[in-house]
Design a protein around this motif. Structure first.
Motif, PDB file in Angstrom:
ATOM      1  N   VAL A 109      -3.892  18.916 -20.771  1.00 36.66           N
ATOM      2  CA  VAL A 109      -4.109  17.597 -21.368  1.00 36.66           C
ATOM      3  C   VAL A 109      -4.711  16.634 -20.351  1.00 36.66           C
ATOM      4  O   VAL A 109      -5.593  15.836 -20.682  1.00 36.66           O
ATOM      5  CB  VAL A 109      -2.815  17.042 -22.017  1.00 36.66           C
ATOM      6  CG1 VAL A 109      -1.768  16.673 -20.982  1.00 36.66           C
ATOM      7  CG2 VAL A 109      -3.112  15.858 -22.915  1.00 36.66           C
ATOM      8  N   VAL A 110      -4.276  16.719 -19.093  1.00 36.97           N
ATOM      9  CA  VAL A 110      -4.822  15.843 -18.059  1.00 36.97           C
ATOM     10  C   VAL A 110      -6.307  16.134 -17.856  1.00 36.97           C
ATOM     11  O   VAL A 110      -7.137  15.221 -17.846  1.00 36.97           O
ATOM     12  CB  VAL A 110      -4.050  15.992 -16.726  1.00 36.97           C
ATOM     13  CG1 VAL A 110      -4.778  15.297 -15.586  1.00 36.97           C
ATOM     14  CG2 VAL A 110      -2.638  15.437 -16.866  1.00 36.97           C
ATOM     15  N   GLU A 111      -6.654  17.393 -17.724  1.00 31.41           N
ATOM     16  CA  GLU A 111      -8.052  17.740 -17.471  1.00 31.41           C
ATOM     17  C   GLU A 111      -8.942  17.391 -18.669  1.00 31.41           C
ATOM     18  O   GLU A 111     -10.036  16.855 -18.503  1.00 31.41           O
ATOM     19  CB  GLU A 111      -8.188  19.222 -17.136  1.00 31.41           C
ATOM     20  CG  GLU A 111      -9.585  19.570 -16.678  1.00 31.41           C
ATOM     21  CD  GLU A 111      -9.690  20.966 -16.085  1.00 31.41           C
ATOM     22  OE1 GLU A 111     -10.819  21.483 -16.080  1.00 31.41           O
ATOM     23  OE2 GLU A 111      -8.668  21.526 -15.633  1.00 31.41           O
ATOM     24  N   TYR A 112      -8.475  17.665 -19.877  1.00 31.61           N
ATOM     25  CA  TYR A 112      -9.284  17.399 -21.062  1.00 31.61           C
ATOM     26  C   TYR A 112      -9.514  15.892 -21.266  1.00 31.61           C
ATOM     27  O   TYR A 112     -10.615  15.454 -21.570  1.00 31.61           O
ATOM     28  CB  TYR A 112      -8.633  17.996 -22.317  1.00 31.61           C
ATOM     29  CG  TYR A 112      -9.518  17.929 -23.531  1.00 31.61           C
ATOM     30  CD1 TYR A 112     -10.467  18.908 -23.763  1.00 31.61           C
ATOM     31  CD2 TYR A 112      -9.411  16.879 -24.439  1.00 31.61           C
ATOM     32  CE1 TYR A 112     -11.307  18.844 -24.881  1.00 31.61           C
ATOM     33  CE2 TYR A 112     -10.234  16.808 -25.538  1.00 31.61           C
ATOM     34  CZ  TYR A 112     -11.173  17.797 -25.765  1.00 31.61           C
ATOM     35  OH  TYR A 112     -11.994  17.717 -26.864  1.00 31.61           O
ATOM     36  N   ILE A 113      -8.480  15.099 -21.072  1.00 33.09           N
ATOM     37  CA  ILE A 113      -8.569  13.672 -21.388  1.00 33.09           C
ATOM     38  C   ILE A 113      -9.114  12.841 -20.238  1.00 33.09           C
ATOM     39  O   ILE A 113      -9.730  11.811 -20.458  1.00 33.09           O
ATOM     40  CB  ILE A 113      -7.213  13.149 -21.899  1.00 33.09           C
ATOM     41  CG1 ILE A 113      -6.966  13.799 -23.262  1.00 33.09           C
ATOM     42  CG2 ILE A 113      -7.170  11.635 -21.979  1.00 33.09           C
ATOM     43  CD1 ILE A 113      -5.752  13.382 -23.993  1.00 33.09           C
ATOM     44  N   LYS A 117      -8.261  17.267 -12.281  1.00 28.94           N
ATOM     45  CA  LYS A 117      -7.209  18.275 -12.112  1.00 28.94           C
ATOM     46  C   LYS A 117      -5.904  17.533 -11.846  1.00 28.94           C
ATOM     47  O   LYS A 117      -5.869  16.608 -11.029  1.00 28.94           O
ATOM     48  CB  LYS A 117      -7.516  19.193 -10.927  1.00 28.94           C
ATOM     49  CG  LYS A 117      -8.800  19.966 -11.061  1.00 28.94           C
ATOM     50  CD  LYS A 117      -8.576  21.185 -11.892  1.00 28.94           C
ATOM     51  CE  LYS A 117      -9.832  22.059 -11.866  1.00 28.94           C
ATOM     52  NZ  LYS A 117      -9.906  22.933 -12.989  1.00 28.94           N
ATOM     53  N   VAL A 118      -4.839  17.918 -12.517  1.00 29.38           N
ATOM     54  CA  VAL A 118      -3.561  17.229 -12.359  1.00 29.38           C
ATOM     55  C   VAL A 118      -3.090  17.252 -10.904  1.00 29.38           C
ATOM     56  O   VAL A 118      -2.477  16.304 -10.427  1.00 29.38           O
ATOM     57  CB  VAL A 118      -2.482  17.795 -13.316  1.00 29.38           C
ATOM     58  CG1 VAL A 118      -2.066  19.196 -12.919  1.00 29.38           C
ATOM     59  CG2 VAL A 118      -1.277  16.872 -13.392  1.00 29.38           C
ATOM     60  N   SER A 119      -3.417  18.298 -10.173  1.00 32.49           N
ATOM     61  CA  SER A 119      -2.980  18.373  -8.771  1.00 32.49           C
ATOM     62  C   SER A 119      -3.608  17.282  -7.907  1.00 32.49           C
ATOM     63  O   SER A 119      -3.063  16.916  -6.872  1.00 32.49           O
ATOM     64  CB  SER A 119      -3.306  19.749  -8.183  1.00 32.49           C
ATOM     65  OG  SER A 119      -4.696  19.989  -8.237  1.00 32.49           O
ATOM     66  N   SER A 128      -9.238   7.297 -18.830  1.00 38.51           N
ATOM     67  CA  SER A 128      -9.410   8.316 -19.863  1.00 38.51           C
ATOM     68  C   SER A 128     -10.882   8.406 -20.227  1.00 38.51           C
ATOM     69  O   SER A 128     -11.606   7.410 -20.163  1.00 38.51           O
ATOM     70  CB  SER A 128      -8.600   7.935 -21.105  1.00 38.51           C
ATOM     71  OG  SER A 128      -9.017   8.689 -22.222  1.00 38.51           O
ATOM     72  N   LEU A 129     -11.311   9.568 -20.624  1.00 38.48           N
ATOM     73  CA  LEU A 129     -12.682   9.744 -21.119  1.00 38.48           C
ATOM     74  C   LEU A 129     -12.822   9.253 -22.561  1.00 38.48           C
ATOM     75  O   LEU A 129     -13.933   9.140 -23.061  1.00 38.48           O
ATOM     76  CB  LEU A 129     -13.077  11.224 -21.051  1.00 38.48           C
ATOM     77  CG  LEU A 129     -13.066  11.864 -19.662  1.00 38.48           C
ATOM     78  CD1 LEU A 129     -13.291  13.371 -19.768  1.00 38.48           C
ATOM     79  CD2 LEU A 129     -14.126  11.218 -18.780  1.00 38.48           C
TER      80      LEU A 129
END
Length: 163
Positions: A109-113, A117-119, A128-129
């Protein structure tokens, strides 16, 4: 009106049979990656192991999870059908009205929105995109078994910044 505004125009049998919608009300939205088997059987997000962890950690911060809008990026078990993901995004966007802040929990969800990368951005506010609502990110609640401090820090920063 786009085709996505009318659920009858989208014909994914998985989406129609096992969808887990965004539910609840409140000024915050909590979004995870995808529903687990418990979520799907109950028709409500955050009901399985991750939900138990999230609920417990929010209670530690005096926040009732059910006073938030809750959901997932995917409305069912993830698959290779991009239209399912697009359809889910429309439902997320339709539920943002009245939301003051969004917390994204999980790498997908983090990468898509956000495109990050969450890391790289865990425990941070990021753009947000898809919307202008303040958006925070943290690892999936299941990460508490590997790094409780990282998940707690992300959740704490989100709550402190939005109360």
């Amino acid at each position: 009106m786009s085709d996505w505004d009318n659920d009858n125009l989208y014909e994914c049998e998985i989406c129609k049979a096992s969808t887990v919608p965004i539910s609840g009300t409140g000024k915050w939205m909590l979004l995870g990656d995808a529903p687990d088997a418990t979520d799907i059987s109950r028709g409500l997000a955050w009901q399985g192991r991750n939900g138990t962890i999230l609920r417990t950690e929010l209670q530690r911060l005096d926040v009732d999870m059910y006073s938030c809008k809750i959901g997932n990026l995917w409305k069912h078990t993830p698959n290779d059908n991009k239209e399912c993901l697009d359809w889910s995004m429309v439902h997320i966007l339709n539920n943002l009205e009245g939301v003051d802040a969004v917390l994204l929990c999980g790498k997908d969800v983090v990468e898509y929105i956000t495109g990050y990368k969450v890391s790289l951005v865990s425990s941070m506010r990021v753009p947000s995109l898809y919307w202008s609502v303040p958006t925070w990110v943290c690892y999936s609640p299941s990460m508490v078994f590997q790094s409780l401090g990282e998940f707690r820090l992300g959740l704490q920063r989100f709550v402190e910044a939005n109360t």
